[in-house]
Design a protein around this motif. Sequence first.
Motif, PDB file in Angstrom:
ATOM      1  N   LYS A 151       0.826  -1.206   0.000  1.00 15.21           N
ATOM      2  CA  LYS A 151       0.000   0.000   0.000  1.00 15.21           C
ATOM      3  C   LYS A 151       0.862   1.260   0.000  1.00 15.21           C
ATOM      4  CE  LYS A 151      -2.401  -1.762   3.384  1.00 15.21           C
ATOM      5  NZ  LYS A 151      -3.304  -1.952   4.520  1.00 15.21           N
ATOM      6  N   SER A 152       1.927   1.255   0.834  1.00 11.50           N
ATOM      7  CA  SER A 152       2.738   2.481   0.890  1.00 11.50           C
ATOM      8  C   SER A 152       3.554   2.671  -0.389  1.00 11.50           C
ATOM      9  CB  SER A 152       3.639   2.514   2.120  1.00 11.50           C
ATOM     10  OG  SER A 152       4.004   1.246   2.514  1.00 11.50           O
ATOM     11  N   ARG A 153       3.882   1.562  -1.021  1.00  9.96           N
ATOM     12  CA  ARG A 153       4.582   1.637  -2.306  1.00  9.96           C
ATOM     13  C   ARG A 153       3.725   2.379  -3.338  1.00  9.96           C
ATOM     14  NH1 ARG A 153       9.746   1.592  -3.827  1.00  9.96           N
ATOM     15  NH2 ARG A 153       9.011   3.040  -5.391  1.00  9.96           N
ATOM     16  N   LEU A 188      21.848   5.905   3.061  1.00  8.09           N
ATOM     17  CA  LEU A 188      21.688   4.474   2.758  1.00  8.09           C
ATOM     18  C   LEU A 188      20.450   4.209   1.905  1.00  8.09           C
ATOM     19  CD1 LEU A 188      22.744   2.882   6.155  1.00  8.09           C
ATOM     20  CD2 LEU A 188      23.809   2.455   3.931  1.00  8.09           C
ATOM     21  N   LYS A 189      19.335   4.865   2.262  1.00  8.90           N
ATOM     22  CA  LYS A 189      18.105   4.646   1.490  1.00  8.90           C
ATOM     23  C   LYS A 189      18.238   5.200   0.076  1.00  8.90           C
ATOM     24  CE  LYS A 189      15.805   2.535   4.639  1.00  8.90           C
ATOM     25  NZ  LYS A 189      15.569   1.096   4.509  1.00  8.90           N
ATOM     26  N   ASN A 194      11.523   9.548   4.394  1.00  7.92           N
ATOM     27  CA  ASN A 194      11.374   8.725   5.583  1.00  7.92           C
ATOM     28  C   ASN A 194      12.616   7.828   5.668  1.00  7.92           C
ATOM     29  OD1 ASN A 194      10.774   6.570   7.326  1.00  7.92           O
ATOM     30  ND2 ASN A 194       8.576   6.749   6.920  1.00  7.92           N
ATOM     31  N   GLY A 195      13.451   8.082   6.683  1.00  7.00           N
ATOM     32  CA  GLY A 195      14.722   7.365   6.793  1.00  7.00           C
ATOM     33  C   GLY A 195      14.558   5.897   7.131  1.00  7.00           C
ATOM     34  N   GLN A 215      10.850   6.055   1.930  1.00  4.31           N
ATOM     35  CA  GLN A 215       9.886   6.771   1.106  1.00  4.31           C
ATOM     36  C   GLN A 215      10.414   8.181   0.792  1.00  4.31           C
ATOM     37  OE1 GLN A 215       5.836   6.403   2.374  1.00  4.31           O
ATOM     38  NE2 GLN A 215       5.221   8.258   1.333  1.00  4.31           N
ATOM     39  N   GLY A 216      10.402   8.520  -0.487  1.00  6.31           N
ATOM     40  CA  GLY A 216      10.878   9.845  -0.902  1.00  6.31           C
ATOM     41  C   GLY A 216      12.316   9.850  -1.400  1.00  6.31           C
ATOM     42  N   ALA A 217      13.061   8.774  -1.102  1.00  6.72           N
ATOM     43  CA  ALA A 217      14.487   8.751  -1.472  1.00  6.72           C
ATOM     44  C   ALA A 217      14.671   8.661  -2.981  1.00  6.72           C
ATOM     45  CB  ALA A 217      15.197   7.585  -0.785  1.00  6.72           C
TER      46      ALA A 217
END
Lengths: 349, 229
Positions: free
Chosen positions: A124-126, B19-20, B167-168, B172-174
């Motif tokens: 879902k978050s993907r 890292l992400k 978000n580390g 998410q967002g990387a």
Amino acid sequence: MELDAYFTEVSTTKISELLTSYPLASDYLANIRLGKINHELTLPEALLDVDEDILEEFGLTRDSVVLHFCAFLSAFSKNTELNGEISSITILGGRNKSGKPEQVEITVVPGEIVSIVGPTGSGKSRLLEDIECLAQRDTPTGRQILLNGAAPTDERRFATGGKLVAQLSQNMNFVMDLTVREFLEMHAKSRMTTDPAETADRCFACANTLAGEKFTPETKVTQLSGGQSRALMIADTALMSASPIILIDEIENAGIDRREAIKLLANHEKIILMSTHDPLLALRADKRIVIKNGGIAKILVTTETERQSLDHIQQMDEILQNLRNHLRKGDTITMEMIPKMEDNHVGTL
Amino acid sequence: MKLITVAGPPSSGKTSVILKTIAQLKVPNDKVGVVKFDSLTSFDHLRYDEQGIANQTGFAGKICPDHFFVSNIEDAVQWGKRKGLSILITESAGLCNRCSPHINGILSVCVIDNLSGVNTPRKIGPMLKYADIIVVTKGDIVSQAEREVFAFNIKEVNANAQILFINGITGQGAFLLAKYWQDTLDIDTLKDRKLRFTMPAAICSYCTGETMIGDTYQMGMLKRMEFEE
């Protein structure tokens, strides 16, 4: 307005007048410790009385402050609003974790609600992340996201960074040491609303209609209960957020009027994607995206039967809500408070 | 080889963001390296080792961390080239809120976290003001409104920077940050390039090991605070 025009204006206008036309300019001056310079002069004139050493600490000179200030004014006058500019988003399928094509396409428009269901870890978050970064078949899922029916340019992708999607989830807290009123006014100011106090009042009133237990504008945001925080976050997102798309992650146990909350967001022309397994919320959505093994397994349209079942589910929910209220008031629960269940149906209430 | 400077206050999530982002690069891990500039101790090398990422750590010790950075950065670049890296990242902590390792023409990233207080962007200074990209971490646990106000306060200090929320923990967002890293230009050397901001001045008696307090012990470049009566 071009930089040149700002330069002319800044060079010929008294600081006091600039502050009236650009209220944010006072923040700029405060940030480089120039809050106390003579406001009855123009900026270049006032700077002559300023110690160059202070400016140097900020990597500035008397000349560059003026240019830097013009760039600041220009950056904050640009219209970067996304609200009202997005008339639809489209998700074009990629592939799931096993590499199997998703073969789906779904378009969502403002005011529409789509629920997302699937086990924890199913992806879902993907999906959210693909939407957030406007994936162009270059993320692990291979999905493509269209805005208003077309692929966004690279420039657009970067420009929308972080602003396209607003998120609401159970894990979020307020961390600022501010009262509800101060908090809302601060947010309103950052959105450059013309009347922050009025916008804050409106948002406060709205939050209180959603909250199970009322709160005052003088309450610290960090002292609000879970339900009150959620109510304030939802009202704030609906009325003040810059983002046209809202992703709601599991708000079922929040102690707020969930139906009103969803209605509020939809009425403010937001595109709503809601990850939930609460039947009252999931069935109120127009469509349901079913996620399995990292991919969109199918897209269901809420059926007539499902919609009709909402009344029943609503009644069951009210029974539970009623019991919660009794407990809150310190009452003893009696069998009379629970309607008879007959043949697995909700009986006469 | 591409060089990216990443700076940020301690515990803002620099290592996690790096890292992400590496995980999202379309470059194999053995072509990516990290040079960490720290003050006294660091345990981040363990996390890089785990991912098979070549890394080096340098401790400034009693030297000003900024000065330490700038006098070693060219050697870091040459180390990266000897290792055959495609992307080299430097990681440094801004301990006095002034440290700004950003260099003209080199992609500069500043990492700050949402929990650090809403006025933090206004207090950080050159490290944030001169960055090309400002990464905001820990946004998943604060309200949307606070994220927006935080981003606004950043923009007030650095109107031209790109602000990214990462978000580390989940990464998410990387993805977008990785895209920026890949699009930056290759360099051979940093020789004759300029820092975007002056380093802190430090040539007083305390720089050379003085520990006594009082006028008689203070020499060199001093700055006196003015106390209002």
